[in-house]
Design an enzyme around this catalytic site. Sequence first.
Site, mmCIF file in Angstrom:
data_model
loop_
_atom_site.group_PDB
_atom_site.id
_atom_site.type_symbol
_atom_site.label_atom_id
_atom_site.label_comp_id
_atom_site.label_asym_id
_atom_site.label_seq_id
_atom_site.Cartn_x
_atom_site.Cartn_y
_atom_site.Cartn_z
ATOM 1 N N ASN A 11 19.082 -110.929 0.471
ATOM 2 C CA ASN A 11 18.506 -111.234 1.788
ATOM 3 C C ASN A 11 17.162 -110.562 1.926
ATOM 4 O O ASN A 11 16.957 -109.464 1.387
ATOM 5 C CB ASN A 11 19.370 -110.665 2.935
ATOM 6 C CG ASN A 11 20.734 -111.300 3.018
ATOM 7 O OD1 ASN A 11 20.901 -112.475 2.742
ATOM 8 N ND2 ASN A 11 21.718 -110.514 3.434
ATOM 9 N N LEU A 220 34.185 -92.964 4.561
ATOM 10 C CA LEU A 220 34.389 -92.486 5.944
ATOM 11 C C LEU A 220 33.085 -91.934 6.526
ATOM 12 O O LEU A 220 33.090 -90.999 7.311
ATOM 13 C CB LEU A 220 35.474 -91.406 5.947
ATOM 14 C CG LEU A 220 36.818 -91.797 5.303
ATOM 15 C CD1 LEU A 220 37.695 -90.580 5.058
ATOM 16 C CD2 LEU A 220 37.549 -92.808 6.180
ATOM 17 N N ALA A 248 22.531 -99.877 3.994
ATOM 18 C CA ALA A 248 22.759 -99.884 2.543
ATOM 19 C C ALA A 248 23.435 -98.611 2.010
ATOM 20 O O ALA A 248 23.546 -98.445 0.786
ATOM 21 C CB ALA A 248 21.485 -100.164 1.752
ATOM 22 N N ALA A 249 23.896 -97.722 2.903
ATOM 23 C CA ALA A 249 24.592 -96.515 2.420
ATOM 24 C C ALA A 249 25.850 -96.921 1.649
ATOM 25 O O ALA A 249 26.128 -96.404 0.555
ATOM 26 C CB ALA A 249 24.949 -95.613 3.587
ATOM 27 N N GLY A 250 26.604 -97.871 2.209
ATOM 28 C CA GLY A 250 27.824 -98.350 1.532
ATOM 29 C C GLY A 250 27.488 -99.028 0.206
ATOM 30 O O GLY A 250 28.209 -98.875 -0.787
ATOM 31 N N ASP A 251 26.374 -99.765 0.180
ATOM 32 C CA ASP A 251 25.963 -100.440 -1.064
ATOM 33 C C ASP A 251 25.596 -99.409 -2.128
ATOM 34 O O ASP A 251 25.934 -99.565 -3.310
ATOM 35 C CB ASP A 251 24.751 -101.346 -0.806
ATOM 36 C CG ASP A 251 25.057 -102.435 0.213
ATOM 37 O OD1 ASP A 251 26.233 -102.866 0.275
ATOM 38 O OD2 ASP A 251 24.145 -102.850 0.934
ATOM 39 N N LYS A 284 16.383 -92.026 3.910
ATOM 40 C CA LYS A 284 15.184 -92.870 3.874
ATOM 41 C C LYS A 284 15.443 -94.164 4.632
ATOM 42 O O LYS A 284 16.580 -94.615 4.728
ATOM 43 C CB LYS A 284 14.831 -93.215 2.427
ATOM 44 C CG LYS A 284 14.138 -92.109 1.683
ATOM 45 C CD LYS A 284 13.537 -92.672 0.406
ATOM 46 C CE LYS A 284 12.847 -91.598 -0.383
ATOM 47 N NZ LYS A 284 12.520 -92.076 -1.724
#
Length: 302
Positions: A11, A220, A248-251, A284
Site C-alpha cells: 500500500n 501485547l 508497522a510495529a506488528g509488521d 520513528k
Amino acid sequence: MKNICVIGSLNMDLVVNVDTMPKPGQTLLGGNFKEVPGGKGANQAVAIARLDGRVSMIGKVGNDSFGKTLVKSLNDDNVNTDYIHEADCPTGVAFITVDKNAQNAIVVAPGANFELTKNDIDKNIDCIKNSDIVVIQLETPLETVKYALQVAKNLNKYTILNPAPAVKLDDEIIKNVDLLTPNETELEILSEMKIENEDDISKATNKMIEKGVKELIVTLGSKGSLYINKEKSFFKSAYKVDAIDTTAAGDSFTGALAVALSNNKSIDEAMDFASKVGALSVMKEGAQSSLPTLKDVESFIV
Ligand code: RIB
C-alpha cells in the site's frame, strides 16, 4: 541462512498526524501530509531484508505511479520483486492518522491487493518452492490466503500467519498455520472470546491450539509478548522506549521473528530479537520509514 517468501499486500500510506483522533462528523486540522511506502506484506518483507534476511515477495500493485514507487522502494531494500505483478486497477492505499500518543487509525482501500488470486499463487509457485519459511497476512483475499497456506504446507514449508486485519478464520486455514502472531484484539476476533485479562488470553490461545495452530506469539504492545504451544507457554517483556508512531510495529515484529527463525535461533532468542526490532520501529515515524537495520538492532542500548 534460509530463504523467506512473503505473500501479501503493498500500500501507499497517506499519513497525517493529529493531536487526537477525529470523532464521527468532526473536521480536524492535522500536521503535514506524508506519503510513505507501506502495506503489511511489504512492511514485513522490508523488515526481513533490513535485518539481512533473504526475502522474495508475491503481491500485486496497480499500473500507476504508486505501484512503481512501491516496487522500486522494495528493490532498493533488497527485496526480490520478481514475483510482484501489475493488475489493471489502482495500487492499494492506506489512509492513516497518528495521534500524539503514537496510536494510529488506518483505513485501507485494497485495490490491486485484492486481485491476488489462487492462480497467481500457482504462477509464482517457484517463490514458495525456493523458500523455507512462508509469511502471510490478511490484506489479500481470504481464499488466496487459504490456498497459499495449503500449497506451502504441501511443500513442507514453515508457515507464519500474521492475522491482520483480523477476521474469523475457518479451520482449513488454521490447520495449515505453524506460527500465528496476533495482537490482543486480533486474538479476540479469531478466538471469538472476550479478552479482558491474562486468564482470558490464556483461554483464547488454548482454543487456537486446540483448533490446530502449532505455536502462537501474542503481541501485547508495550507490555511484551506471550508464546504458547501444546507443551509450554512463557512471557517476554517489551523493551521500554518513548514511542512516537506505532504504525508497522506488528509488521516489524513478525518480520524479525521470521529472520531469527531463518537463522535457526530458538523461539526465546527470536522473541527477544523481535522485541528489540518492534521497540526501534515505534521510535520513528511511518511504516517502512521506521524499520530498523540489523546494525541499528545490534547498537540498540536499552
Ligand atoms: O501495519 C501497518 C500497515 O497497515 C500500513 O503500512 C498500512 O498500509 C496497512 O496495511
